[in-house]
Design an enzyme around this catalytic site. Structure first.
Site, PDB file in Angstrom:
ATOM      1  N   HIS A  66       0.818  -1.206   0.000  1.00 39.43           N
ATOM      2  CA  HIS A  66       0.000   0.000   0.000  1.00 39.43           C
ATOM      3  C   HIS A  66       0.857   1.263   0.000  1.00 39.43           C
ATOM      4  CE1 HIS A  66      -3.367  -2.589   0.693  1.00 39.43           C
ATOM      5  NE2 HIS A  66      -2.898  -2.970   1.857  1.00 39.43           N
ATOM      6  N   THR A 193      -5.540   7.190   7.065  1.00 35.92           N
ATOM      7  CA  THR A 193      -6.023   7.476   5.712  1.00 35.92           C
ATOM      8  C   THR A 193      -6.320   6.209   4.930  1.00 35.92           C
ATOM      9  OG1 THR A 193      -3.780   7.572   4.787  1.00 35.92           O
ATOM     10  CG2 THR A 193      -4.713   9.630   5.644  1.00 35.92           C
TER      11      THR A 193
END
Ligand code: BO1
Ligand code: ZN
Length: 254
Positions: A66, A193
């Site tokens: 990610h 986030t």
């Protein structure tokens, strides 16, 4: 286990993060946001004490799927990168930092400043040591503190050399990465986030940027995992976003 993605992967991308079991991604205090500097104001807060960043230690650089991440804690549980000040209550311990790059120079950073998106940003993720572990702290409001830095391209070589494979670095000094001035920063309460988007983060975004070389940003583009939908529109016109200037500052939202 990580069944989420940023874009183009059908029912795992950002529109569906809120549907992940246990997720907070559909809640109302989500990050990132745009910093509207006209709406910021100053309050007095202590400067940060980031002295622990001066230590030189081995680290591991990895692509976690990610983001490009540098793991700081080696599991020994020792107080390593402990920080205080900056208006945070207590002591916060860094466990990792990571970068958000885009696929080109025009995008990358998650937060924006007056609508400006930087080519990348760096997030140093800390937990409140009062909770004993990051796994406990992540369940508590204010349990996580992220220091965010915007990256700009310059011709200077920074200390960190990135690799597209897992890489060990024997002598790494976190403070060498940071901008020279840490006096000016913005503060607000938000979230992780990425899923599960826990709304437990005290965000600090520094106005001074980190300069990286063009070569480094090209490497960073290989690690782009960019958001489709960013930033969140959280603040109405008459809400204030805190800003610290010259070690005074302020804030307030939510
Ligand atoms: S960020 O700084 O808001 N982009 C961010 C996003 C997600 C995480 C951290 C920071 N995830 C959490 C994981 C935890 C892990 C912690 C520290 O990072 O959910 O499992 O312990 O690495
Ligand atoms: Zn991040």
């Amino acid at each position: 286990i990580d069944n989420w993605s940023y874009a183009g992967a059908g029912d795992t991308d950002q529109e569906f993060w809120k549907d992940i079991p246990g997720s907070f991604c559909g809640d109302s205090s989500q990050s990132p946001i745009n910093i509207d500097t006209k709406k910021t104001s100053d309050i007095g807060l202590a400067p940060f004490n980031l002295q622990s960043y001066d230590t030189t230690k081995p680290v591991t650089i990895e692509n976690n799927g990610h983001a490009l991440e540098v793991v700081l804690s080696n599991g020994a549980g020792e107080g390593q990168y402990d920080i205080t000040g900056g208006g945070l209550n207590g002591t916060f311990r860094a466990v990792q930092f990571h970068f958000h790059f885009g696929s080109n120079d025009m995008k990358g950073s998650e937060h924006t400043v007056d609508g400006k998106r930087y080519p990348a940003d760096m997030h140093i993720v800390h937990y409140d040591t009062a909770y004993g572990s990051v796994n406990e702290a992540i369940k508590k409001k204010g349990g996580i503190a992220v220091l965010g830095f915007f990256l700009e391209i310059s011709n200077l070589l920074s200390i960190l050399s990135l690799s597209d494979t897992h890489q060990e670095m024997e002598n790494f000094t976190l403070s060498d990465l940071l901008p020279s001035s840490l006096d000016k920063f913005w503060r607000y309460d938000g979230s992780l986030t990425t899923p599960l988007c826990n709304e437990v983060v005290t965000w600090t975004l520094f106005e001074d940027t980190i300069e990286i070389s063009n070569n480094q940003v090209i490497i960073g583009h290989k690690f782009h995992y960019e958001r489709l939908r960013t930033p969140y529109k959280r603040f109405s016109d008459n809400e204030n976003l805190g800003r610290w200037k010259n070690r005074e500052i302020r804030t307030n939202l939510c």
